[in-house]
Write a protein that holds these residues in place. Structure first.
Motif, PDB file in Angstrom:
ATOM      1  N   GLY A 564       3.298  22.675 -36.618  1.00 54.48           N
ATOM      2  CA  GLY A 564       4.139  22.648 -37.808  1.00 54.48           C
ATOM      3  C   GLY A 564       3.661  21.655 -38.849  1.00 54.48           C
ATOM      4  O   GLY A 564       4.455  20.924 -39.444  1.00 54.48           O
ATOM      5  N   ILE A 565       2.334  21.635 -39.078  1.00 57.06           N
ATOM      6  CA  ILE A 565       1.752  20.709 -40.056  1.00 57.06           C
ATOM      7  C   ILE A 565       1.141  21.530 -41.183  1.00 57.06           C
ATOM      8  O   ILE A 565       0.013  22.032 -41.064  1.00 57.06           O
ATOM      9  CB  ILE A 565       0.688  19.804 -39.398  1.00 57.06           C
ATOM     10  N   PRO A 566       1.865  21.724 -42.289  1.00 53.66           N
ATOM     11  CA  PRO A 566       1.374  22.601 -43.361  1.00 53.66           C
ATOM     12  C   PRO A 566       0.043  22.159 -43.969  1.00 53.66           C
ATOM     13  O   PRO A 566      -0.791  23.006 -44.297  1.00 53.66           O
ATOM     14  CB  PRO A 566       2.499  22.549 -44.398  1.00 53.66           C
ATOM     15  N   ALA A 567      -0.153  20.843 -44.130  1.00 54.31           N
ATOM     16  CA  ALA A 567      -1.407  20.389 -44.729  1.00 54.31           C
ATOM     17  C   ALA A 567      -2.585  20.781 -43.858  1.00 54.31           C
ATOM     18  O   ALA A 567      -3.622  21.265 -44.348  1.00 54.31           O
ATOM     19  CB  ALA A 567      -1.383  18.874 -44.947  1.00 54.31           C
ATOM     20  N   GLY A 568      -2.447  20.592 -42.547  1.00 51.93           N
ATOM     21  CA  GLY A 568      -3.512  20.983 -41.638  1.00 51.93           C
ATOM     22  C   GLY A 568      -3.694  22.487 -41.596  1.00 51.93           C
ATOM     23  O   GLY A 568      -4.829  22.990 -41.569  1.00 51.93           O
ATOM     24  N   GLU A 569      -2.587  23.213 -41.580  1.00 56.06           N
ATOM     25  CA  GLU A 569      -2.665  24.678 -41.576  1.00 56.06           C
ATOM     26  C   GLU A 569      -3.425  25.179 -42.806  1.00 56.06           C
ATOM     27  O   GLU A 569      -4.274  26.081 -42.701  1.00 56.06           O
ATOM     28  CB  GLU A 569      -1.260  25.275 -41.542  1.00 56.06           C
ATOM     29  N   ALA A 570      -3.141  24.596 -43.962  1.00 56.65           N
ATOM     30  CA  ALA A 570      -3.790  25.046 -45.186  1.00 56.65           C
ATOM     31  C   ALA A 570      -5.294  24.783 -45.131  1.00 56.65           C
ATOM     32  O   ALA A 570      -6.109  25.641 -45.502  1.00 56.65           O
ATOM     33  CB  ALA A 570      -3.176  24.326 -46.390  1.00 56.65           C
ATOM     34  N   ARG A 571      -5.682  23.622 -44.669  1.00 57.61           N
ATOM     35  CA  ARG A 571      -7.121  23.321 -44.594  1.00 57.61           C
ATOM     36  C   ARG A 571      -7.808  24.221 -43.575  1.00 57.61           C
ATOM     37  O   ARG A 571      -8.954  24.635 -43.776  1.00 57.61           O
ATOM     38  CB  ARG A 571      -7.318  21.839 -44.265  1.00 57.61           C
ATOM     39  N   ALA A 572      -7.123  24.511 -42.490  1.00 56.97           N
ATOM     40  CA  ALA A 572      -7.698  25.419 -41.502  1.00 56.97           C
ATOM     41  C   ALA A 572      -7.805  26.837 -42.060  1.00 56.97           C
ATOM     42  O   ALA A 572      -8.791  27.548 -41.802  1.00 56.97           O
ATOM     43  CB  ALA A 572      -6.855  25.405 -40.228  1.00 56.97           C
ATOM     44  N   LEU A 573      -6.810  27.287 -42.818  1.00 59.12           N
ATOM     45  CA  LEU A 573      -6.884  28.605 -43.449  1.00 59.12           C
ATOM     46  C   LEU A 573      -8.097  28.704 -44.361  1.00 59.12           C
ATOM     47  O   LEU A 573      -8.815  29.721 -44.370  1.00 59.12           O
ATOM     48  CB  LEU A 573      -5.611  28.872 -44.250  1.00 59.12           C
ATOM     49  N   ASN A 574      -8.342  27.660 -45.130  1.00 62.70           N
ATOM     50  CA  ASN A 574      -9.511  27.682 -46.002  1.00 62.70           C
ATOM     51  C   ASN A 574     -10.791  27.756 -45.182  1.00 62.70           C
ATOM     52  O   ASN A 574     -11.733  28.479 -45.537  1.00 62.70           O
ATOM     53  CB  ASN A 574      -9.528  26.439 -46.893  1.00 62.70           C
ATOM     54  N   SER A 575     -10.868  26.992 -44.080  1.00 63.58           N
ATOM     55  CA  SER A 575     -12.066  27.032 -43.236  1.00 63.58           C
ATOM     56  C   SER A 575     -12.271  28.423 -42.637  1.00 63.58           C
ATOM     57  O   SER A 575     -13.391  28.946 -42.622  1.00 63.58           O
ATOM     58  CB  SER A 575     -11.952  25.984 -42.113  1.00 63.58           C
ATOM     59  N   VAL A 576     -11.188  29.024 -42.131  1.00 62.45           N
ATOM     60  CA  VAL A 576     -11.308  30.377 -41.584  1.00 62.45           C
ATOM     61  C   VAL A 576     -11.810  31.337 -42.664  1.00 62.45           C
ATOM     62  O   VAL A 576     -12.705  32.162 -42.430  1.00 62.45           O
ATOM     63  CB  VAL A 576      -9.955  30.839 -41.007  1.00 62.45           C
TER      64      VAL A 576
END
Length: 697
Positions: A564-576
């Motif tokens: 439940g960490i949106p900042a991390g999720e967003a950075r991971a989405l960009n990497s994917v």
């Protein structure tokens, strides 16, 4: 307005520098302030002039590299002579003056290595981190290249031996180097042709001149016998004479006869032997004389400053070290500087002569309990840890946090307002922070060790101190292992992996990041494991394993969502999304990156927005949707300019130029590339020529 004109016209080219042209290099002016009341040494000054300049023209020889090696005991005035003479002749070296205190005999053992000195010189030339090569030999070669064809004066102060300074010597004529050391640098004389200049104590006339300059001719002339006794008791050593003069100047109503009597009866005398024996013991009489004049608070601050691990200290750090309020410490520091037992060598930064540091440490061990000394050391380590952690959070507010133990009572951590303030603070405190890491490891404050390194990591990375980063990360990992701190070990492996990536040790980086994954998983730390998987993905990407990179990024995304960490999720989405694009699936890339952008805009993470918009532009470009690509790149460019991220601004301009060319807008493409090349030139980045090559295609 400039941005709008660029977008609207895209055909009003900015003049481009000629191929290979770089902005004018700065002329460093690093000499410290000249010693006030400098006296005597006229024969030595004339000797330096004769060695350095042609007797007919007065110019420095253009066909030879001139090296002068000044040696002599501690406190004899080597630095004062070198700096005084350097100021006197500075105008003959129009390309600047470099200075470094190598701290070859520092009581703390914190010697400035040749690598650190070269890096400081490169910073003085304002060489960007991206242009500084990896490795001491390559950095030394760049340093010598910068000196080639220049007329510069270089002062290498307090060297341990010839090997200490050899990497710092220019490779071509035109420069003049002055080296000071307590040791005779016979190796430098034999191999490099250095001219030795041995410095002894002042002659009687020079000693009297020093006292006259500081006390006034009338007072010195009025009591000649007392003056002679003071000179004898101080063994004609400039350091002790200056302290005696400071004592007398602070008490103008006290006859010099009384001051001479005080010095005569002070225990620990025997100063006459100081001229030939170990100064660390015989100088105590004069030091104790100055020490006794201090107020109890001032004397205590003097003692605890001797426990400080770094080369110099700021007022806020001194307050924490002593456990007193910041608004009280300024007056005490002023008291110490008035007594000449401490020097303010730069605005707001204080340092000891190394003999005085040794004396302060002796007094601390003699007068303060072991518990008091340990508490002072813990306070200063707490100060640096909590100040560095606060600055690190300003650098990147969305970085995964760590938990610190609250600081000890009496500690007042420093706070910075913005990234610029954080950068300035780290720049000023880096030597002290590195010393604090090593000191904390040596005395068993292992949590401080790895948490200090965590806090320093972003700065070390951005400034290109990757070898230092590896050394500090290794110390951090060892500390975490000693106390069985699994979280500290996990961070240690992750930090080492990141440093190895910058040093292009990709296999080592991959191995370290895998260990970080295993340790964070053992802790059930979803965010830490996710971050480690993203770093594994980066290593795989560098190793050419694009599918593995995508798989690891997907694992990171899943974990960030579970945490439940949106900042991390967003950075991971960009990497994917980025790795999908690297594998040729640009529609998938666009979908993931757009999700990332939506999250980042809600969070307010503008730095990550800029990178994600660049990824979106890349995907649109490869899908043939050039207008959308241009729009994304322009938005990224706006953010880069607002955030003053010049390096990524150049990358975005380069990508924008590629898209303009693909869209058939050749003039706009050339304009974007020219602007990118200009920025890369300003940064001294090697990619400037690659970008400029596109302009003439």
């Amino acid at each position: 307005p400039d941005r709008d004109q660029f977008y609207a016209a895209a055909a009003d080219p900015v003049p481009s520098p000629p191929p290979g042209a770089l902005p004018a290099e700065p002329a460093p002016r690093q000499l410290p302030a000249a010693v006030p009341g400098f006296a005597g040494r006229e024969p030595h000054l004339r000797q330096l002039d004769a060695l350095a300049f042609d007797p007919d023209t007065g110019d420095a020889p253009a066909t030879a590299l001139v090296i002068t090696a000044i040696d002599g005991m501690a406190g004899v005035g080597k630095t004062a002579l070198a700096v005084h003479w350097a100021h006197r002749v500075a105008d003959r070296f129009p390309d600047g003056q470099l200075y470094v205190n190598l701290r070859g005999f520092d009581p703390t053992g914190t010697v400035v290595s040749a690598a650190e000195a070269i890096r400081g010189f490169l910073d003085a030339f304002q060489i960007p981190a991206q242009r500084i090569p990896v490795g001491l030999d390559a950095q030394a070669a760049l340093y010598r290249s910068l000196l080639a064809g220049r007329r510069m004066l270089i002062v290498l102060d307090n060297a341990r031996d010839a090997e200490h300074v050899r990497p710092l010597l220019p490779g071509t004529p035109g420069c003049l180097v002055v080296v000071t050391s307590r040791n005779q640098l016979t190796g430098l004389v034999a191999a490099e042709g250095a001219h030795p200049l041995a410095l002894d104590v002042l002659d009687r006339a020079g000693a009297r001149e020093l006292l006259t300059r500081r006390l006034g001719a009338r007072r010195v002339a009025a009591e000649p016998e007392a003056v002679n006794e003071i000179i004898d008791r101080c063994a004609r050593l400039p350091l002790t004479l200056a302290l005696a003069a400071a004592r007398a100047a602070a008490r103008p109503q006290v006859p010099l006869t009384a001051l001479a009597e005080q010095l005569r009866t002070t225990t620990g005398g025997g100063l006459a032997a100081f001229a030939v024996d170990d100064p660390a013991t015989d100088v105590r009489a004069v030091f104790s004389w100055s020490y006794r004049t201090l107020t109890p608070e001032g004397a205590r601050l003097f003692r605890v400053l001797g426990l400080h691990p770094g080369p110099d200290i700021s007022a806020p750090a001194a307050a924490s070290l002593a456990g007193i309020p910041v608004d009280r410490v300024d007056a005490l520091l002023a008291e110490l500087t008035r007594a000449h037992v401490l020097a303010e060598h730069a605005p707001g930064r204080y340092t000891f002569h190394d003999l005085l540091r040794a004396y302060a440490t002796d007094r601390a061990h003699a007068e303060d309990s072991a518990d008091d000394r340990e508490e002072a050391l813990q306070r200063i380590l707490d100060h640096y840890l909590h100040s560095a952690y606060a600055a690190a959070q300003v650098f990147d507010p969305h970085r995964d946090p760590i938990t610190l133990t609250p600081p000890q009572p009496g500690v007042t951590p420093e706070r910075v307002a913005d990234a610029g303030g954080a950068f300035a603070w780290f720049t000023a405190e880096l030597p002290a922070l590195m010393a604090a890491v090593h000191q904390s490891a040596a005395v068993g404050f292992d949590a401080h060790t790895w948490q200090l390194v965590w806090s320093m990591a972003d700065f070390l990375d951005r400034r290109g101190h990757w070898y230092d980063w590896v050394a500090l990360q290794t110390a951090a990992l060892d500390a975490a292992r000693r106390v069985g701190d699994v979280r500290g070990q996990a961070y240690g492996h992750r930090g080492l992996g990141l440093a190895y990536l910058e040093l292009r040790r990709f296999d080592d980086a991959y191995a370290e990041h895998l260990q970080a994954v295993e340790l964070y998983s053992r802790l059930h730390d979803l965010a830490g494991t996710a971050r480690a998987y993203l770093n594994v993905a980066r290593a795989c990407d560098h190793l050419g394993r694009k599918e593995d990179a995508l798989r690891n990024a997907e694992q990171a995304l899943d974990l960030y969502r579970k945490a439940g960490i949106p900042a991390g999720e967003a950075r991971a989405l960009n990497s994917v999304g980025w790795y999908h694009g690297q594998l040729g699936d640009h529609r998938q890339a666009l979908a993931f990156c757009q999700q990332a952008l939506d999250l980042l805009e809600g969070i307010g993470d503008r730095y990550a927005q800029a990178y994600t918009l660049d990824s979106i532009g890349y995907a649109h470009h490869h899908l043939g949707d050039f207008p959308e690509a241009i729009t994304a790149y322009r938005r990224a460019l706006d953010l880069n300019q607002d955030l003053h991220d010049r390096r990524f601004e150049a990358d975005t301009l380069n990508d924008l130029g590629d898209t303009y060319r693909a869209a058939g807008r050749a003039d706009a493409a050339r304009d974007a590339w020219k602007r990118a090349a200009e920025i890369l030139d300003e940064l001294g980045h090697a990619n400037a020529e690659k970008v400029r090559a596109k302009i003439n295609q």
